[in-house]
Design a protein around this motif. Structure first.
Motif, mmCIF file in Angstrom:
data_model
loop_
_atom_site.group_PDB
_atom_site.id
_atom_site.type_symbol
_atom_site.label_atom_id
_atom_site.label_comp_id
_atom_site.label_asym_id
_atom_site.label_seq_id
_atom_site.Cartn_x
_atom_site.Cartn_y
_atom_site.Cartn_z
ATOM 1 N N GLY A 1 -26.336 -1.062 -39.865
ATOM 2 C CA GLY A 1 -27.283 -0.574 -40.857
ATOM 3 C C GLY A 1 -28.656 -0.313 -40.270
ATOM 4 N N PHE A 2 -29.062 -1.097 -39.273
ATOM 5 C CA PHE A 2 -30.383 -0.922 -38.656
ATOM 6 C C PHE A 2 -30.345 0.114 -37.534
ATOM 7 N N VAL A 3 -29.235 0.125 -36.754
ATOM 8 C CA VAL A 3 -29.136 1.069 -35.645
ATOM 9 C C VAL A 3 -29.025 2.499 -36.163
ATOM 10 N N PHE A 4 -28.216 2.694 -37.220
ATOM 11 C CA PHE A 4 -28.025 4.037 -37.782
ATOM 12 C C PHE A 4 -28.740 4.129 -39.125
ATOM 13 N N LEU A 5 -29.985 3.745 -39.133
ATOM 14 C CA LEU A 5 -30.778 3.719 -40.357
ATOM 15 C C LEU A 5 -30.932 5.129 -40.922
ATOM 16 N N GLY A 6 -30.648 5.265 -42.214
ATOM 17 C CA GLY A 6 -30.789 6.566 -42.872
ATOM 18 C C GLY A 6 -29.710 7.552 -42.492
ATOM 19 N N GLY A 7 -28.597 7.076 -41.981
ATOM 20 C CA GLY A 7 -27.534 7.990 -41.573
ATOM 21 C C GLY A 7 -26.599 8.383 -42.691
ATOM 22 N N ASN A 8 -26.827 7.885 -43.908
ATOM 23 C CA ASN A 8 -25.978 8.182 -45.077
ATOM 24 C C ASN A 8 -24.511 7.862 -44.816
ATOM 25 N N LEU A 9 -24.278 6.747 -44.117
ATOM 26 C CA LEU A 9 -22.922 6.265 -43.855
ATOM 27 C C LEU A 9 -22.751 4.885 -44.482
ATOM 28 N N PRO A 10 -21.533 4.577 -44.902
ATOM 29 C CA PRO A 10 -21.288 3.245 -45.500
ATOM 30 C C PRO A 10 -21.310 2.149 -44.423
ATOM 31 N N ASP A 11 -22.504 1.792 -43.985
ATOM 32 C CA ASP A 11 -22.634 0.849 -42.875
ATOM 33 C C ASP A 11 -22.103 -0.539 -43.212
ATOM 34 N N GLN A 12 -22.061 -0.858 -44.496
ATOM 35 C CA GLN A 12 -21.689 -2.216 -44.872
ATOM 36 C C GLN A 12 -20.178 -2.412 -45.056
ATOM 37 N N CYS A 13 -19.409 -1.380 -44.771
ATOM 38 C CA CYS A 13 -17.949 -1.533 -44.897
ATOM 39 C C CYS A 13 -17.424 -2.634 -43.975
ATOM 40 N N ILE A 14 -17.964 -2.675 -42.754
ATOM 41 C CA ILE A 14 -17.496 -3.685 -41.808
ATOM 42 C C ILE A 14 -17.922 -5.077 -42.277
ATOM 43 N N ILE A 15 -19.079 -5.181 -42.930
ATOM 44 C CA ILE A 15 -19.507 -6.474 -43.485
ATOM 45 C C ILE A 15 -18.500 -6.948 -44.532
ATOM 46 N N GLY A 16 -18.014 -6.007 -45.333
ATOM 47 C CA GLY A 16 -16.992 -6.372 -46.315
ATOM 48 C C GLY A 16 -15.736 -6.910 -45.660
ATOM 49 N N LEU A 17 -15.356 -6.340 -44.509
ATOM 50 C CA LEU A 17 -14.175 -6.827 -43.794
ATOM 51 C C LEU A 17 -14.414 -8.217 -43.206
#
Length: 397
Positions: free
Chosen positions: A79-95
């Motif tokens: 989420g911080f590395v690809f900030l503002g990339g409009n990607l679901p960065d938190q999907c891996i957190i859910g896993l």
């Protein structure tokens, strides 16, 4: 994880498979992605694979939590590395939450996880707002819902797995208790048979001894009476031998179930040979699936009925019908003895009634003077409890 059923291990494997498919997407997230970001994605993929292997070998909880913490740090970094990339960065957190709640059951973990997520979201949104001067509300809602959903799925999987394990343990305990009950019932039956041997055979042998003494004294005085006395001794000896055979056969546990009907027929043939009674026997259904306690009770009930028909009813003909189906066992016995207008429940009838009541069955008697004696018994088909089954089928289906 190695002790989990195959379907859970497949879900665990799908988790790492999703991560390996999802992370390379970031190579194409931006057209001018720096080299260090490529190195970051490759490094996290290697880290996720390593942690996936470590999950299988971490038995102690603190090491498991350490691996999960490393997983969370790596996943949250997207989420911080690809900030503002409009990607679901938190999907891996859910896993990460999925595997965490699949393994651990603790109200403290729920609180800690919620606090960690809130801290992560506040930090990420603060950084995003200060650097980009905007916040994507839709992305926040979608990502939060996905993380919560996977966490909830992990909790359900853990709850279901623990329920299965507890059910398997209860099943094993119940099967052990059933074996103990069966052993106690067999011991009780042996004790009762031993008492019957002492009472019946002991009485016969005592009478035989007295009769032999009388024969010895009558022999020099009256040989005709002495001969009659010898015939009585012979009848007493046959009766005692018959009691021994029937009692020993009832006590033999080995191959009893497989030879149950043969034992009934042998009992009938021996009794008919000794007493001269004409006995017909018909059976239907599969008795091999019936529990040993019920089989023993049926055997002793038939034995008791034949004894009563001969001693008290003076019967010359007896008919026995045994039927077994999936729900109940029916036993009907009828003789052509003297009969009685008033049935008095003696030791024999009481013994048969008690045996039927032990198995939750019904016991009916009908008789009349000159019309013989009839006994009808119905017992629930108590199948052999807790037969051995395939543990793999029971635990991993």
């Amino acid at each position: 994880m190695k002790s989990w059923p195959i379907n859970y291990r497949m879900l665990f494997a799908l988790r790492i498979g999703f991560i390996l498919l999802y992370c390379p997407v970031y190579f194409f997230a931006q057209s001018d992605i720096p080299t260090w970001k490529d190195a970051f994605v490759i490094g996290t993929i290697i880290l996720f694979i390593t942690n996936h292997i470590l999950y299988d070998y971490t038995k102690k909880m603190r090491w498991f939590l350490l691996v999960a913490a490393i997983d969370f740090l790596a996943a949250s970094s997207y989420g911080f590395v690809f900030l503002g990339g409009n990607l679901p960065d938190q999907c891996i957190i859910g896993l990460v939450g999925l595997i965490l709640f699949m393994r651990i059951r603790s109200p403290h973990l729920v609180s800690a996880w919620l606090i960690l997520l809130v801290f992560y979201w506040v930090t990420l949104l603060t950084v995003e707002y200060r650097l980009l001067d905007s916040i994507d509300i839709v992305s926040i809602i979608v990502n939060t819902a996905f993380v919560v959903f996977l966490t909830f799925i992990g909790s359900l999987i853990r709850y279901y797995q623990q329920a299965r394990q507890e059910s398997a343990e209860l099943y094993d305990q119940l099967r052990q208790y059933a074996k103990q009950v069966e052993g106690l019932a067999a011991a009780k039956e042996r004790s009762r048979i031993a008492r019957e041997i002492h009472d019946s055979i002991g009485h016969m042998l005592t009478s035989l001894l007295v009769q032999l003494q009388v024969t010895r004294k009558l022999h020099p005085i009256d040989q005709n009476k002495s001969y009659d006395s010898l015939l009585k001794c012979e009848d007493l000896a046959r009766g005692a031998l018959q009691e021994v055979r029937m009692s020993v056969r009832a006590m033999r546990d080995d191959d009893w179930k497989a030879a149950f009907l043969e034992s009934i027929r042998t009992l009938i043939n021996d009794f008919s040979a000794i007493t001269g009674m004409n006995i017909t026997f018909h059976s239907s259904g599969d008795m091999t699936a019936v529990s040993q306690q019920v089989q023993l009770s049926i055997y002793r009930i038939v034995q008791e009925f034949l004894t009563n028909a001969h001693k008290h009813g003076k019967a010359s003909l007896t008919a026995i019908q045994l039927n077994c189906n999936s729900s109940e066992i029916e036993l009907n016995m009828l003789d052509n003895g003297e009969g009685t207008a008033l049935v008095k429940e003696g030791y024999g009838l009481r013994s048969m009634s008690d045996r039927v009541e032990e198995h939750g069955g019904t016991f009916q008697i009908s008789s009349d003077v000159g019309r013989g004696f009839e006994v009808s018994i119905t017992v629930p088909a108590q199948l052999t409890p807790f037969e051995e089954r395939d543990d793999d089928t029971r635990l991993s289906s």
